[in-house]
Scaffold this motif. Structure first.
Motif, PDB file in Angstrom:
ATOM      1  N   VAL A  12       0.847  -1.196   0.000  1.00 60.01           N
ATOM      2  CA  VAL A  12       0.000   0.000   0.000  1.00 60.01           C
ATOM      3  C   VAL A  12       0.885   1.249   0.000  1.00 60.01           C
ATOM      4  O   VAL A  12       1.860   1.336   0.751  1.00 60.01           O
ATOM      5  N   GLY A  13       0.535   2.174  -0.875  1.00 61.95           N
ATOM      6  CA  GLY A  13       1.272   3.436  -0.939  1.00 61.95           C
ATOM      7  C   GLY A  13       2.539   3.395  -1.767  1.00 61.95           C
ATOM      8  O   GLY A  13       3.273   4.377  -1.813  1.00 61.95           O
ATOM      9  N   ILE A  14       2.812   2.294  -2.455  1.00 64.44           N
ATOM     10  CA  ILE A  14       4.020   2.214  -3.257  1.00 64.44           C
ATOM     11  C   ILE A  14       4.035   3.343  -4.297  1.00 64.44           C
ATOM     12  O   ILE A  14       3.011   3.678  -4.879  1.00 64.44           O
ATOM     13  N   THR A  15       5.193   3.945  -4.475  1.00 65.14           N
ATOM     14  CA  THR A  15       5.348   5.027  -5.450  1.00 65.14           C
ATOM     15  C   THR A  15       5.960   4.479  -6.732  1.00 65.14           C
ATOM     16  O   THR A  15       6.498   3.362  -6.749  1.00 65.14           O
ATOM     17  N   SER A  16       5.924   5.266  -7.771  1.00 64.50           N
ATOM     18  CA  SER A  16       6.537   4.836  -9.028  1.00 64.50           C
ATOM     19  C   SER A  16       8.041   4.655  -8.855  1.00 64.50           C
ATOM     20  O   SER A  16       8.637   3.747  -9.441  1.00 64.50           O
ATOM     21  N   GLU A  17       8.652   5.489  -8.022  1.00 65.79           N
ATOM     22  CA  GLU A  17      10.093   5.360  -7.758  1.00 65.79           C
ATOM     23  C   GLU A  17      10.399   4.047  -7.034  1.00 65.79           C
ATOM     24  O   GLU A  17      11.369   3.362  -7.352  1.00 65.79           O
ATOM     25  N   GLN A  18       9.575   3.679  -6.062  1.00 69.26           N
ATOM     26  CA  GLN A  18       9.772   2.421  -5.335  1.00 69.26           C
ATOM     27  C   GLN A  18       9.544   1.218  -6.244  1.00 69.26           C
ATOM     28  O   GLN A  18      10.276   0.233  -6.157  1.00 69.26           O
ATOM     29  N   LEU A  19       8.552   1.317  -7.123  1.00 67.27           N
ATOM     30  CA  LEU A  19       8.303   0.241  -8.081  1.00 67.27           C
ATOM     31  C   LEU A  19       9.508   0.081  -9.009  1.00 67.27           C
ATOM     32  O   LEU A  19       9.962  -1.032  -9.259  1.00 67.27           O
ATOM     33  N   GLU A  20      10.049   1.188  -9.480  1.00 68.10           N
ATOM     34  CA  GLU A  20      11.228   1.138 -10.354  1.00 68.10           C
ATOM     35  C   GLU A  20      12.421   0.545  -9.612  1.00 68.10           C
ATOM     36  O   GLU A  20      13.173  -0.259 -10.176  1.00 68.10           O
ATOM     37  N   GLN A  21      12.617   0.908  -8.357  1.00 66.60           N
ATOM     38  CA  GLN A  21      13.724   0.356  -7.565  1.00 66.60           C
ATOM     39  C   GLN A  21      13.575  -1.155  -7.391  1.00 66.60           C
ATOM     40  O   GLN A  21      14.556  -1.906  -7.522  1.00 66.60           O
ATOM     41  N   ALA A  22      12.377  -1.599  -7.096  1.00 68.13           N
ATOM     42  CA  ALA A  22      12.142  -3.040  -6.912  1.00 68.13           C
ATOM     43  C   ALA A  22      12.386  -3.786  -8.223  1.00 68.13           C
ATOM     44  O   ALA A  22      13.038  -4.843  -8.235  1.00 68.13           O
ATOM     45  N   HIS A  23      11.890  -3.236  -9.317  1.00 74.01           N
ATOM     46  CA  HIS A  23      12.085  -3.860 -10.628  1.00 74.01           C
ATOM     47  C   HIS A  23      13.580  -3.897 -10.971  1.00 74.01           C
ATOM     48  O   HIS A  23      14.093  -4.921 -11.424  1.00 74.01           O
ATOM     49  N   SER A  24      14.271  -2.819 -10.726  1.00 73.36           N
ATOM     50  CA  SER A  24      15.712  -2.762 -11.006  1.00 73.36           C
ATOM     51  C   SER A  24      16.499  -3.766 -10.169  1.00 73.36           C
ATOM     52  O   SER A  24      17.473  -4.349 -10.655  1.00 73.36           O
ATOM     53  N   ALA A  25      16.073  -3.986  -8.934  1.00 69.12           N
ATOM     54  CA  ALA A  25      16.743  -4.973  -8.070  1.00 69.12           C
ATOM     55  C   ALA A  25      16.583  -6.375  -8.644  1.00 69.12           C
ATOM     56  O   ALA A  25      17.526  -7.181  -8.608  1.00 69.12           O
ATOM     57  N   ASP A  26      15.406  -6.667  -9.190  1.00 65.92           N
ATOM     58  CA  ASP A  26      15.189  -7.961  -9.841  1.00 65.92           C
ATOM     59  C   ASP A  26      16.046  -8.091 -11.097  1.00 65.92           C
ATOM     60  O   ASP A  26      16.717  -9.102 -11.300  1.00 65.92           O
ATOM     61  N   VAL A  27      16.024  -7.067 -11.920  1.00 65.29           N
ATOM     62  CA  VAL A  27      16.759  -7.090 -13.192  1.00 65.29           C
ATOM     63  C   VAL A  27      18.265  -7.256 -12.950  1.00 65.29           C
ATOM     64  O   VAL A  27      18.950  -7.941 -13.705  1.00 65.29           O
ATOM     65  N   ALA A  28      18.760  -6.669 -11.881  1.00 66.12           N
ATOM     66  CA  ALA A  28      20.198  -6.726 -11.586  1.00 66.12           C
ATOM     67  C   ALA A  28      20.702  -8.155 -11.392  1.00 66.12           C
ATOM     68  O   ALA A  28      21.873  -8.435 -11.657  1.00 66.12           O
ATOM     69  N   ILE A  29      19.823  -9.060 -10.934  1.00 64.94           N
ATOM     70  CA  ILE A  29      20.271 -10.436 -10.668  1.00 64.94           C
ATOM     71  C   ILE A  29      19.501 -11.484 -11.480  1.00 64.94           C
ATOM     72  O   ILE A  29      19.720 -12.679 -11.312  1.00 64.94           O
TER      73      ILE A  29
END
Length: 82
Positions: A12-29
């Motif tokens: 709840v309350g996730i921002t577009s920046e937080q979504l991008e950070q989470a996606h980038s963390a997945d992509v990194a590995i």
């Protein structure tokens, strides 16, 4: 390779920046498990995030999400799409 949709709840309350950070963390590995994360969507009001990926197995997707700090609550294969 199979496409998968996974669901994350409790964001709840996730921002577009937080979504991008989470996606980038997945992509990194993602290469370590042979996964390709393609897209992510979020509904901040309901706290639900959806991710589309291509992977050898659902377990590979789950392992990447767990290692990057946001385990999925559900994962579903997507055998048909256009």
């Amino acid at each position: 390779m199979t496409k998968f949709i996974d669901v994350h709840r409790g964001m709840v309350g996730i921002t577009s920046e937080q979504l991008e950070q989470a996606h980038s963390a997945d992509v990194a590995i993602q290469d370590e498990e042979g996964v390709t994360f393609e897209h992510a969507w979020a509904d901040p009001e309901d706290g639900v995030v959806y991710c589309l990926s291509e992977a050898p197995t659902a377990d590979a997707v789950l392992r990447i999400h767990e290692r990057s700090g946001h385990p999925a609550n559900e994962i579903h294969p997507v055998p048909l799409f256009i």
